[in-house]
Motif scaffolding. Structure first.
Motif, mmCIF file in Angstrom:
data_model
loop_
_atom_site.group_PDB
_atom_site.id
_atom_site.type_symbol
_atom_site.label_atom_id
_atom_site.label_comp_id
_atom_site.label_asym_id
_atom_site.label_seq_id
_atom_site.Cartn_x
_atom_site.Cartn_y
_atom_site.Cartn_z
ATOM 1 N N ALA A 45 0.824 -1.107 -0.008
ATOM 2 C CA ALA A 45 -0.042 -0.078 -0.073
ATOM 3 C C ALA A 45 0.738 1.268 0.115
ATOM 4 O O ALA A 45 0.532 2.432 -0.469
ATOM 5 N N ASP A 46 2.226 0.985 0.479
ATOM 6 C CA ASP A 46 3.138 2.367 0.626
ATOM 7 C C ASP A 46 3.694 2.716 -0.766
ATOM 8 O O ASP A 46 4.080 3.991 -0.962
ATOM 9 N N LEU A 47 3.157 1.786 -1.758
ATOM 10 C CA LEU A 47 3.943 2.172 -3.015
ATOM 11 C C LEU A 47 3.058 3.276 -3.802
ATOM 12 O O LEU A 47 3.532 3.868 -4.593
ATOM 13 N N GLY A 48 1.780 3.430 -3.355
ATOM 14 C CA GLY A 48 0.859 4.368 -4.045
ATOM 15 C C GLY A 48 0.585 4.195 -5.489
ATOM 16 O O GLY A 48 -0.059 4.891 -6.104
ATOM 17 N N VAL A 49 0.474 2.893 -5.835
ATOM 18 C CA VAL A 49 0.285 2.417 -7.050
ATOM 19 C C VAL A 49 -0.647 1.173 -6.838
ATOM 20 O O VAL A 49 -0.599 0.468 -5.925
ATOM 21 N N LEU A 140 1.701 10.878 -7.641
ATOM 22 C CA LEU A 140 1.679 12.277 -8.183
ATOM 23 C C LEU A 140 1.788 13.112 -6.760
ATOM 24 O O LEU A 140 2.733 14.050 -6.261
ATOM 25 N N ASP A 141 0.991 12.743 -5.505
ATOM 26 C CA ASP A 141 1.014 13.576 -4.547
ATOM 27 C C ASP A 141 2.446 13.554 -3.698
ATOM 28 O O ASP A 141 2.725 14.346 -3.192
ATOM 29 N N GLN A 142 2.896 12.254 -3.540
ATOM 30 C CA GLN A 142 4.362 12.119 -3.148
ATOM 31 C C GLN A 142 5.424 12.876 -3.824
ATOM 32 O O GLN A 142 5.996 13.642 -3.218
ATOM 33 N N PHE A 143 5.301 13.035 -5.226
ATOM 34 C CA PHE A 143 6.043 14.079 -5.865
ATOM 35 C C PHE A 143 5.985 15.376 -5.613
ATOM 36 O O PHE A 143 6.847 16.301 -5.391
ATOM 37 N N SER A 221 3.106 8.513 -11.286
ATOM 38 C CA SER A 221 1.604 8.139 -12.104
ATOM 39 C C SER A 221 0.645 9.392 -11.603
ATOM 40 O O SER A 221 0.719 9.754 -10.534
ATOM 41 N N VAL A 222 -0.102 9.489 -12.794
ATOM 42 C CA VAL A 222 -1.328 10.337 -12.589
ATOM 43 C C VAL A 222 -2.264 10.015 -13.717
ATOM 44 O O VAL A 222 -2.223 9.768 -14.864
ATOM 45 N N ASP A 223 -3.428 9.851 -13.104
ATOM 46 C CA ASP A 223 -4.502 9.532 -14.010
ATOM 47 C C ASP A 223 -4.469 8.389 -14.764
ATOM 48 O O ASP A 223 -4.724 8.102 -15.935
ATOM 49 N N GLY A 224 -3.714 7.202 -14.099
ATOM 50 C CA GLY A 224 -3.547 6.155 -14.823
ATOM 51 C C GLY A 224 -2.336 6.128 -15.845
ATOM 52 O O GLY A 224 -2.186 5.064 -16.272
ATOM 53 N N GLN A 225 -1.688 7.154 -16.031
ATOM 54 C CA GLN A 225 -0.493 7.361 -16.957
ATOM 55 C C GLN A 225 0.657 7.487 -16.199
ATOM 56 O O GLN A 225 0.587 7.811 -15.073
ATOM 57 N N LYS A 341 -6.023 17.229 -16.177
ATOM 58 C CA LYS A 341 -5.184 18.126 -15.851
ATOM 59 C C LYS A 341 -4.710 18.221 -14.685
ATOM 60 O O LYS A 341 -5.558 17.502 -13.675
ATOM 61 N N PHE A 342 -3.422 18.472 -13.939
ATOM 62 C CA PHE A 342 -2.911 18.053 -12.949
ATOM 63 C C PHE A 342 -2.095 19.255 -12.436
ATOM 64 O O PHE A 342 -1.247 19.725 -13.442
ATOM 65 N N PRO A 343 -1.944 19.744 -11.033
ATOM 66 C CA PRO A 343 -0.889 20.901 -10.893
ATOM 67 C C PRO A 343 0.347 20.209 -10.265
ATOM 68 O O PRO A 343 0.223 18.970 -9.834
#
Length: 460
Positions: A45-49, A140-143, A221-225, A341-343
């Motif tokens: 779960a810590d992997l975030g994917v 993405l949130d970790q990045f 990773s963001v939005d499955g990409q 879109k993502f920030p």
């Protein structure tokens, strides 16, 4: 009360910005604490994917890298081998993976895993959908959190550290003061002036003020990409073992560090006339069906220089308008081909350099948003002579001040040619090139300077 009254509350806000920042020294004396890489994941779960992402990457690595032991697979994926056991067990149950070496009495961890025919077909299918092969992407949130934790705004410089960073260069004191204040602003810098005045050289030297290290993910990773970030062109690892062949580096911190990240020097990204608007958005790799992070994301935590502004292939107004929101808000909004879109925090220190007049490039509204505007013009005689002496020493020539006086009085003054910083270097180079042709020892003579002058400048 006037708009700029001392009673305004802007000053405390400015001072607050410096409260938790440390003095930066190019020699590494007083420098900020390097933000540590994120801790190694302890559970899946810590992997975030999602588990499907992990499963697909395992299949793709086994397909391209061949049979592997679990520890090797873990290094290639940048995750502890223990977190792959459930995935491997599932793949074995589905008859996608088989194992060699799993015999009674064999040491644990020596088993080798390889794909079945069905597994190879599944892996090829995943490669068509997504060609990314590398460490598991970070969420993405970790990045986003890591960029903020290792912000380029974390250091300040003073007069001594500026003198140290620019030692050996002939830079007017006025310019040094302006560059130092610009660095402390953590906003942006606009260098302008005639060609050859040293704008690019000053900007690259300016990068020496960037102290500390940053953690750079191989991808997020963001939005499955998947968006690839680590780029060996811009990211210089400071770890004991640099990434090779897509394998994750263990680096300092061993198993306590998330090996999906690489500890690097603060990046310096320079783009010139080749810059296009597309390079500032995630670039989609059609063959691999994954994305490459844009230049400003690769420059996060470091310096982003747009050199020769106004000579790009993209319209300068379009290019400058692209920076309005990030410069003001500190947030850049990126878009995928799907329209999602993502920030991402805009944390690169932007430096714009141009030979053109600022008013010919942008309107006052945009110029006002640029933190510092520094003009680099012609040198005075003392500065010109000092640079000439430096280039002579660097090339083993005896510096003759009388010969330079001849050059100034007989060539510069009659033609009204300004004293530009690059002239001494170019003239010395031509003296050496003529001497090599003649088979002579180069020397700083009046005759040699006149001959170099005649081929360097356009004769009217």
């Amino acid at each position: 009360m006037s708009l700029f009254s001392p009673a305004a509350e802007a000053t405390p806000e400015v001072l607050e910005r410096f409260r938790h920042r440390k003095l930066s020294s190019p020699s590494g004396g007083s420098r900020p604490e390097a933000s540590p890489c994120p801790a190694a994941p302890r559970a899946a779960a810590d992997l975030g994917v999602g588990p499907e992402t992990l499963l697909q990457l395992v299949l793709k690595h086994l397909h391209t890298g061949g049979a592997q032991r679990l520890d090797t697979l873990g290094r290639n994926l940048g995750v502890p081998a223990s977190l792959l056991q459930d995935t491997i067990a599932f793949l074995r149950r589905e008859h996608l993976v088989e194992v060699h070496g799993a015999r009674p009495g064999a040491p644990s961890g020596t088993e080798t895993y390889f794909l079945t025919q069905q597994g190879r077909e599944r892996a090829r299918s995943h490669l068509l959908d997504d060609g990314y092969i590398g460490p598991v992407p970070v969420p993405l949130d970790q990045f986003q959190r890591q960029i903020e934790a290792q912000s380029v705004a974390g250091t300040v410089v003073d007069r001594a550290s500026m003198a140290e960073a620019f030692a050996g260069l002939v830079v007017p004191e006025r310019v040094l003061e302006q560059l130092g204040a610009a660095f402390n602003s953590a906003s942006s810098l606009f260098l302008y002036g005639p060609a050859g005045t040293g704008k690019t050289m000053l900007a690259t030297q300016f990068a020496r003020l960037l102290q500390g290290e940053v953690a750079v993910p191989y991808a997020f990773s963001v939005d499955g990409q998947i968006v690839r970030v680590f780029d060996p062109v811009y990211h210089v690892p400071t770890e004991s073992r640099a990434p090779e062949s897509g394998a994750a580096s263990l680096g300092r911190g061993g198993e306590d560090q998330d090996r999906r990240w690489v500890r690097c020097r603060r990046p310096v990204v320079i783009a010139g006339g080749e810059l296009t608007a597309d390079m500032l958005e995630p670039a989609h790799h059609a063959a691999g069906n994954f994305y490459e992070a844009p230049l400003q994301v690769k420059a996060a935590g470091g310096l982003l220089m747009i050199d020769d502004l106004g000579r790009q292939q993209v319209d300068v107004t379009t290019l400058l308008n692209r920076w309005v929101v990030p410069l003001e808000s500190g947030v850049d909004y990126l878009a995928l081909r799907s329209g999602a879109k993502f920030p991402v925090p805009f944390d690169a220190f932007p430096v714009f350099a141009t030979n053109l007049r600022p008013k010919d490039l942008a309107d006052n509204a945009f110029l006002r948003r640029l933190g510092y505007k520094v003009h680099l013009g012609p040198l005075d005689e003392d500065g010109y002579r000092a640079i000439f002496a430096q280039y002579c020493r660097a090339n083993g020539l005896e510096y003759r001040d009388q010969a330079v006086t001849y050059l100034l009085r007989e060539h510069y003054e009659p033609t009204g040619t300004p004293l530009i910083a690059c002239h001494p270097r170019d003239l010395v180079n031509k003296i050496i090139e003529f001497a090599l042709f003649e088979g002579e020892e180069p020397g700083l003579t009046e005759e040699a300077l006149a001959r170099a002058w005649n081929v360097y400048f356009v004769q009217e």
